[in-house]
Design a protein around this motif. Structure first.
Motif, PDB file in Angstrom:
ATOM      1  N   SER A  25       1.483  -7.887   2.928  1.00 27.01           N
ATOM      2  CA  SER A  25       0.507  -6.891   2.491  1.00 27.01           C
ATOM      3  C   SER A  25       1.110  -5.979   1.430  1.00 27.01           C
ATOM      4  O   SER A  25       2.326  -5.743   1.405  1.00 27.01           O
ATOM      5  N   ASP A  26       0.266  -5.474   0.537  1.00 31.59           N
ATOM      6  CA  ASP A  26       0.674  -4.535  -0.520  1.00 31.59           C
ATOM      7  C   ASP A  26       1.823  -5.070  -1.358  1.00 31.59           C
ATOM      8  O   ASP A  26       2.740  -4.332  -1.721  1.00 31.59           O
ATOM      9  N   TYR A  27       1.773  -6.363  -1.675  1.00 32.62           N
ATOM     10  CA  TYR A  27       2.894  -6.985  -2.394  1.00 32.62           C
ATOM     11  C   TYR A  27       2.531  -7.409  -3.809  1.00 32.62           C
ATOM     12  O   TYR A  27       3.316  -8.071  -4.474  1.00 32.62           O
ATOM     13  N   PHE A  28       1.335  -7.032  -4.246  1.00 33.22           N
ATOM     14  CA  PHE A  28       0.912  -7.160  -5.635  1.00 33.22           C
ATOM     15  C   PHE A  28       0.499  -5.776  -6.117  1.00 33.22           C
ATOM     16  O   PHE A  28       0.183  -4.898  -5.306  1.00 33.22           O
ATOM     17  N   ALA A  29       0.494  -5.594  -7.436  1.00 37.90           N
ATOM     18  CA  ALA A  29      -0.118  -4.381  -7.969  1.00 37.90           C
ATOM     19  C   ALA A  29      -1.625  -4.448  -7.720  1.00 37.90           C
ATOM     20  O   ALA A  29      -2.180  -5.511  -7.416  1.00 37.90           O
ATOM     21  N   GLU A  30      -2.290  -3.325  -7.840  1.00 38.97           N
ATOM     22  CA  GLU A  30      -3.709  -3.278  -7.497  1.00 38.97           C
ATOM     23  C   GLU A  30      -4.550  -4.221  -8.355  1.00 38.97           C
ATOM     24  O   GLU A  30      -5.583  -4.720  -7.902  1.00 38.97           O
ATOM     25  N   ASP A  31      -4.137  -4.471  -9.597  1.00 44.39           N
ATOM     26  CA  ASP A  31      -4.948  -5.309 -10.490  1.00 44.39           C
ATOM     27  C   ASP A  31      -4.300  -6.655 -10.797  1.00 44.39           C
ATOM     28  O   ASP A  31      -4.786  -7.392 -11.651  1.00 44.39           O
ATOM     29  N   THR A  32      -3.214  -7.006 -10.088  1.00 41.99           N
ATOM     30  CA  THR A  32      -2.494  -8.250 -10.402  1.00 41.99           C
ATOM     31  C   THR A  32      -3.395  -9.468 -10.295  1.00 41.99           C
ATOM     32  O   THR A  32      -3.481 -10.280 -11.228  1.00 41.99           O
TER      33      THR A  32
END
Length: 312
Positions: A25-32
């Motif tokens: 979880s939370d392992y990409f940027a918000e817009d990746t």
């Protein structure tokens, strides 16, 4: 009319292409992922997990349906490679590979000879999430906050039990920490070493509130725990939440003086991936220096501190 219908079906098929991703979880940027879809037309479908064992169980069961996964290199991805669970990378589709540090690739080659299956993504450490005020209230103002003794010394653990101790729901992580505390090789498979670690864990077991790989984030942030074994990024996420709540709760991350595990998360394509072409496209996208810089920046800001430098 017929031509229009065929064109419409073709457009629908193209729009339906997906890549199924299984990640922490939370392992990409918000817009990746949105930006990847905009660039390639491939729609990412993301599922998340909080423990390597959850991912591993799906892989060994077969037909997971995932195209790209993000396991930890040791011992999980190493074990998966030996079991034949991954398909080799088509390096001709991954031009960004030539931008990676040779030393980083060499470190992964120890478990992935020739770097055939794994691409580095992020790295960090597994240490201690602490509430200094609660620990000092229980152990004294001169309490050492940077030692595994907070958990593995039965006397200290007994004093901290009432305000909460948590261990990761990960036998490899727990045994590694216990071995380090005992002054032994954290990767030891020697029966005597493992027996000693097991005895140590049994001694402090009554003082452990739970074993979990994500719940401690909330509990640390709410001030409900004294100390938790945790992943660097997760603990710093708890720190950020505590600061945002502004209730006077302090959360700190410590690498114990005895040592701590350094983990490397990697990208890999399951052998039975339904869309390995799309998986290669997503890996190539994440190897773009600008893209991975934005992901790294997001993790640094989102977790309050630079807990996960460039992959290693």
């Amino acid at each position: 009319m017929a031509c229009a219908l065929i064109l419409g079906l073709s457009t629908a098929i193209q729009a339906a292409e997906e890549v199924h991703v299984y990640n922490w979880s939370d392992y990409f940027a918000e817009d990746t992922l949105a930006s990847f879809q905009e660039r390639t037309g491939i729609r990412p479908v993301l599922d998340v997990y909080d423990a390597n064992e959850v991912l591993e169980a799906k892989l060994f069961a077969g037909s997971s349906g995932y195209d790209l996964i993000f396991p930890t290199a040791r011992p999980f991805a190493a074990r998966h490679i030996k079991a034949g669970l991954y398909q080799p990378l088509d390096k001709s589709k991954l031009p960004g590979l030539d931008k990676l540090d040779p030393e980083i690739m060499a470190s992964l080659a120890a478990v992935d000879p020739g770097n055939r299956y794994l691409v580095p993504y992020m790295w960090g450490t597994s240490g201690l999430g602490v509430n200094p005020a609660k620990i000092q209230a229980a152990l004294g103002t001169d309490a050492d906050l940077s030692t595994w003794a907070l958990i593995f010394d039965p006397d200290k653990a007994a004093k901290l039990a009432s305000c909460g101790i948590a261990l990761l729901d990960d036998p490899t992580e727990v045994f590694s920490a216990a071995l380090v505390y005992l002054g032994k090789d954290p990767n030891s498979l020697d029966k005597a070493d493992l027996d000693a670690a097991a005895e140590l864990i049994r001694a402090i077991y009554p003082h452990i509130r739970y074993f979990h790989s994500s719940q401690y984030i909330t509990d640390l942030a709410n001030g409900d725990f004294c100390v938790a074994q945790g992943y660097s990024g997760d603990v710093l996420q708890a720190q950020e939440r505590a600061e945002e709540a502004d209730k006077g709760i302090e959360v700190a991350y410590r690498i114990p003086r005895e040592g701590a595990a350094l983990w490397t998360d990697v990208m890999a394509i399951p052998k039975d991936a339904p869309n390995s072409e799309a998986a290669h496209a997503l890996i190539a996208y994440l190897l773009d220096p600008q893209v991975i810089a934005e992901v790294s920046d997001y993790l640094i800001i989102h977790e309050s501190q630079p807990t996960q430098p460039p992959p290693a």
